[in-house]
Design a protein around this motif. Sequence first.
Motif, PDB file in Angstrom:
ATOM      1  N   PHE A  30     -15.783  37.482 -84.397  1.00  0.00           N
ATOM      2  CA  PHE A  30     -15.631  36.209 -83.697  1.00  0.00           C
ATOM      3  C   PHE A  30     -14.206  35.649 -83.726  1.00  0.00           C
ATOM      4  O   PHE A  30     -13.819  34.909 -82.830  1.00  0.00           O
ATOM      5  CB  PHE A  30     -16.610  35.175 -84.249  1.00  0.00           C
ATOM      6  N   LEU A  31     -13.443  35.977 -84.765  1.00  0.00           N
ATOM      7  CA  LEU A  31     -12.073  35.469 -84.839  1.00  0.00           C
ATOM      8  C   LEU A  31     -11.032  36.539 -84.541  1.00  0.00           C
ATOM      9  O   LEU A  31      -9.835  36.277 -84.600  1.00  0.00           O
ATOM     10  CB  LEU A  31     -11.804  34.851 -86.212  1.00  0.00           C
ATOM     11  N   ASN A  32     -11.487  37.760 -84.270  1.00  0.00           N
ATOM     12  CA  ASN A  32     -10.588  38.863 -83.904  1.00  0.00           C
ATOM     13  C   ASN A  32      -9.530  39.176 -84.965  1.00  0.00           C
ATOM     14  O   ASN A  32      -8.407  39.531 -84.633  1.00  0.00           O
ATOM     15  CB  ASN A  32      -9.911  38.566 -82.571  1.00  0.00           C
ATOM     16  N   ILE A  33      -9.885  39.034 -86.216  1.00  0.00           N
ATOM     17  CA  ILE A  33      -8.981  39.363 -87.320  1.00  0.00           C
ATOM     18  C   ILE A  33      -9.201  40.825 -87.680  1.00  0.00           C
ATOM     19  O   ILE A  33     -10.339  41.301 -87.698  1.00  0.00           O
ATOM     20  CB  ILE A  33      -9.243  38.442 -88.528  1.00  0.00           C
ATOM     21  N   ASP A  34      -8.114  41.556 -87.961  1.00  0.00           N
ATOM     22  CA  ASP A  34      -8.279  42.980 -88.267  1.00  0.00           C
ATOM     23  C   ASP A  34      -9.038  43.156 -89.584  1.00  0.00           C
ATOM     24  O   ASP A  34      -9.073  42.272 -90.441  1.00  0.00           O
ATOM     25  CB  ASP A  34      -6.913  43.693 -88.310  1.00  0.00           C
TER      26      ASP A  34
END
Length: 115
Positions: A30-34
């Motif tokens: 949902f936050l597109n963090i790796d």
Amino acid sequence: MNIIIGLLSGVAASMGFGGGFVLIIYLTVFLNIDQVTAQGVNLLFFLPVALVSIIIHQKNRLIKWKLLLKLIPGGILGILLGTFVASAINVDFLQKLFAGLLVFVGFRELFHKKK
């Protein structure tokens, strides 16, 4: 939304369900963090949860300190090795490994009979 996810992760972690799964899924999907950064955030999130758990378990005399002190060096070595391996692996492959682990744990929990 972040407060709700943090709350759900904390509740799941305090119940022994591994709130990190919830947190890592939220951060990556949902936050597109790796994946590697999400795992690092998860480890930082775990520190206050662990501290509270230690206090409660010590109060109830459930910690075997001699055993714990023997296990700490291996745990530290595992952290260092895991961090090195996670940073060396392709992020897409790491996400697939994590997804596979989630599926495995989910099926195990669904079909595992308690003794």
